[in-house]
Design a protein around this motif. Sequence first.
Motif: not given
Length: 197
Positions: A176-197
């Motif tokens: 979709a045109g983002y640059q993903v900078t962080q992925i956490i798919d863990a036992e206590d949280r889920y976090f994906i951070k992406a920048i419009k590039s």
Amino acid sequence: MGNERDFFDQIAGQWDSTRSVDAKKIAELVEMVGLEPGCKVLDAGSGTGVLLPFIKKAVGSAGKITAVDFSANMLAKAEEKYGSLGDISFAVGDIMEFVPEHGVFDAVLCFNFFPHIKDKQRFMTHMRSLLREGGLLVIMHDISRQQVNAIHQDSEVVKNDRLAPGETVSGWLTTAGYQVTQIIDAEDRYFIKAIKS
């Protein structure tokens, strides 16, 4: 989607009592986003506004927050609780059709909401159009993916609303045109951070 809207409208009154808010963890997640004072933030699928005081703390008095949800009852609850924080506008509507009145956002936060989006690729593309260049789209949950899917499994209305593995969602974001900078798919949280590039 009407069924889901009715479902959330009906449970809005009890929603806050059904799930405990882990303030420490939510504060950590918002801190990981990296919001700055004065940021303009879209809280997509705001629900009863769980995230709002945490965003407000990060963006300060100069920041602006827009909370969007398709359930009028959920959003009314959010406004009742947090309307007095100031500089928060509440918009009832489908996030897929949402067009802001005032320019673009620095960040779109999607907290405990992403599985309920039917057309995820279209959502990502639409959010990209609402972000400034270099703006952030963050998809996050304060519990694990497995927990999210287990909770939804037990409800007839949302049983098909699944949270996909972090790597899968990351692939969609890249397409979709983002640059993903962080992925956490863990036992206590889920976090994906992406920048419009």
